[in-house]
Design an enzyme around this catalytic site. Structure first.
Site, mmCIF file in Angstrom:
data_model
loop_
_atom_site.group_PDB
_atom_site.id
_atom_site.type_symbol
_atom_site.label_atom_id
_atom_site.label_comp_id
_atom_site.label_asym_id
_atom_site.label_seq_id
_atom_site.Cartn_x
_atom_site.Cartn_y
_atom_site.Cartn_z
ATOM 1 N N TRP A 105 -56.004 64.411 26.042
ATOM 2 C CA TRP A 105 -55.544 64.795 27.383
ATOM 3 C C TRP A 105 -54.546 63.775 27.909
ATOM 4 C CZ3 TRP A 105 -56.602 68.168 31.585
ATOM 5 C CH2 TRP A 105 -56.267 67.675 32.853
ATOM 6 N N ASN A 107 -52.270 62.961 31.761
ATOM 7 C CA ASN A 107 -51.831 63.370 33.093
ATOM 8 C C ASN A 107 -50.753 62.414 33.592
ATOM 9 O OD1 ASN A 107 -54.766 62.168 33.360
ATOM 10 N ND2 ASN A 107 -53.900 61.759 35.374
ATOM 11 N N ASP A 108 -50.867 61.792 34.735
ATOM 12 C CA ASP A 108 -49.753 61.129 35.419
ATOM 13 C C ASP A 108 -48.908 60.214 34.524
ATOM 14 O OD1 ASP A 108 -51.460 62.164 37.303
ATOM 15 O OD2 ASP A 108 -51.726 60.316 38.413
ATOM 16 N N ASP A 233 -52.847 54.055 42.811
ATOM 17 C CA ASP A 233 -51.495 54.448 42.437
ATOM 18 C C ASP A 233 -50.414 53.539 43.037
ATOM 19 O OD1 ASP A 233 -52.969 56.597 41.422
ATOM 20 O OD2 ASP A 233 -52.537 57.852 43.157
ATOM 21 N N GLU A 280 -51.860 61.260 47.304
ATOM 22 C CA GLU A 280 -51.847 60.343 46.166
ATOM 23 C C GLU A 280 -50.472 60.180 45.485
ATOM 24 O OE1 GLU A 280 -54.915 61.466 43.354
ATOM 25 O OE2 GLU A 280 -53.706 63.077 42.498
#
Length: 507
Positions: A105, A107-108, A233, A280
């Site tokens: 996986w 993501n960001d 973040d 976020e």
């Protein structure tokens, strides 16, 4: 169950039964616990242990030591563990110019920076499943923002927490006791998000590299201690006019913080601000305005952005909220440090059905602002390297069905410019795509989204399962998912009026 392994290779290969029930598996050496992950395992207790792929765990720092692997796992899982100096390759299709992990996986995007001709992409990664968990940082490099070399997992969770999103800069001012060429990364250490870090808090921390991003070393302690329960973040840049670094940080709900530092180590909050619906992954950059001038823009993970003014201490929005994308697939975009143009890369929340990887990165695009009656709008246009990588395969001007072709493997871009806004339809390897100007709807297979009425200057970029549809020369952008493994076949374009149609292949 437990098993002792003598480390004599670079990787310990872990068998992964993707999307099965997860179990806590720990990896310990004589000094204590080295790793702990949630790993999906098969419930089969007897016979051959079937699994989908091997996830490589870099254990070279423990060479010569015995590592104890233990958890509530079947004996077959432990028997399938093995050591290797290379990562097994898996035969499966990937997009050509959109980055994906080999397996697992993502993501960001994190820590995006450019140094000495190389772009560095770090990203949220779970090497041990095709679902979110075990947040690590993966790493990839590129010289053109299109073709990426996967470098492997570079930051793993530890006793302080899992590794959430952050940003990167080059240490141009020679701070933190490091030379000016060192890369410095700010990331969120997410305490209490794993059994190993139970009771710890969310803090902002620093890692650095002195070998061009090949390895990252953690600095001791927190650069910013907890300001809110899951503050996260950090995005860091230098503000020339006020002579300090600034950090934008997500706090809670729609709240964000601005912090300042002269030395990258000691940070002081200068502002707390609330931005309507924003959530976020903040970024705060100065963007060029077409026709002259600059403007500050604050944007968040969901694509909402606000123009305004920033003095290095406080951001003052103009009051208007706009959105970058017309669909919900792009998310958590981040800009690249060290480039002349402001370049943005989003995570694409793809499903990637029947694949051993989930998620992709969007096409890098450069940002500019356009003055309109309703205010400033962001234009997203492809980078020069994308334009240079295109090979023309068709160009025509006409009305009706203007083209039919058979396309080999590779990414394909269809550009449609009509004399005036109108309808068009495309058959892309059997997938119907259509735009209706009077209602502003774009349909891709069974997916329908509203992208705006009476648009023109369309670009349809197809790469594997990804379709990026832009219009108005980048003022409108939508990302949709194409059927899996439909990468070749006939392509036709039909327009309702006179139009120029150009088709390019990108290899």
């Amino acid at each position: 169950m437990k098993k002792s392994v003598r480390i004599n290779r670079k990787y310990l290969l872990i068998p992964i039964c993707a999307e099965k029930e997860t179990k806590t598996v720990s990896f310990s050496v004589s000094e204590g616990k080295a790793f702990e992950f949630q790993i999906p395992v098969s419930g089969d207790e007897e016979g051959f242990y079937a699994f989908h792929y091997y996830a490589p765990l870099n254990v070279e720092k423990y060479a010569g030591k015995k590592m104890l692997v233990e958890g509530d796992v079947p004996e077959g899982f432990l028997d399938a563990l093995c050591l290797s100096d290379s990562v097994p390759q898996i035969c499966q299709s990937h997009p050509l110019i959109h980055f994906t992990a080999d397996t697992g996986w993502i993501n960001d995007p994190n820590g995006l920076l450019y140094q000495d001709g190389t772009y560095h992409l770090y990203y949220q990664h779970n090497p041990f499943d095709t679902r979110w968990e075990n947040m690590c940082w993966g790493h990839a490099v590129s010289t053109d923002l299109l073709h990426w070399e996967r470098k492997g997992t570079i930051l793993y969770p530890n006793e302080d927490g899992t590794v959430y999103s952050g940003s990167g800069i080059v240490n141009e001012k020679g701070l933190l006791g490091l030379d000016c060429e060192a890369q410095i990364y700010f990331y969120t250490c997410a305490g209490n998000k794993s059994e190993w870090s139970r009771g710890k808090t969310f803090t902002q921390r620093i890692a650095y590299s002195t070998d061009g991003g090949e390895t990252l070393q953690r600095m001791e302690g927190a650069a910013v201690r907890q300001l809110a329960e899951e503050n996260r973040d950090p995005k860091v840049y230098w503000h020339e006019e006020s002579g300090a670094y600034y950090m934008v940080l997500y706090l809670r709900e729609n709240d964000f913080a601005v912090l300042r530092s002269k030395d990258l180590k000691n940070w002081k909050r200068s502002q707390t601000l609330t931005l309507d619906k924003a959530w976020e992954c903040p970024d705060l950059r100065r963007l060029p305005v077409e026709g002259g001038g600059e403007k500050w823009v604050f944007y968040s993970a969901d694509g909402y952005y606000f123009t305004g003014e920033f003095d290095g201490f406080e951001f003052k929005p103009d009051g208007t909220r706009r959105k970058l994308w017309k669909t919900e697939i792009p998310y958590a975009a981040q800009t690249v440090w060290g480039t002349q143009d402001v370049i943005l890369i989003p995570w694409l929340r793809m499903q990637n059905k029947n694949k051993l990887y989930t998620g992709a990165m969007g096409l890098p695009r450069k940002l500019s602002l356009v003055r309109r009656e309703e205010g400033y709008r962001i234009r997203l246009t492809p980078t020069e390297s994308f334009l240079q990588a295109r090979s023309a395969v068709h160009s025509s001007v006409g009305e009706g069905k203007v083209f039919c072709m058979s396309q080999r493997d590779g990414a394909l871009e269809i550009c449609i410019h009509m004399d005036r806004p109108g309808d068009f339809s495309v058959s892309l390897y059997g997938t119907p795509i259509s735009y209706a100007a009077d209602c502003g709807r774009l349909a891709v297979g069974e997916q329908v989204c509203s992208i705006g009425k009476n648009l023109n200057d369309f670009s349809l970029l197809a790469d594997g399962e990804i379709l990026e549809a832009s219009a108005q020369n980048g003022l409108v952008l939508a990302v949709l998912e194409l059927p899996a493994d439909r990468k070749r076949g006939n392509v036709t374009v039909e327009v309702s009026q006179r139009a120029a149609v150009d088709i390019y292949r990108i290899d």
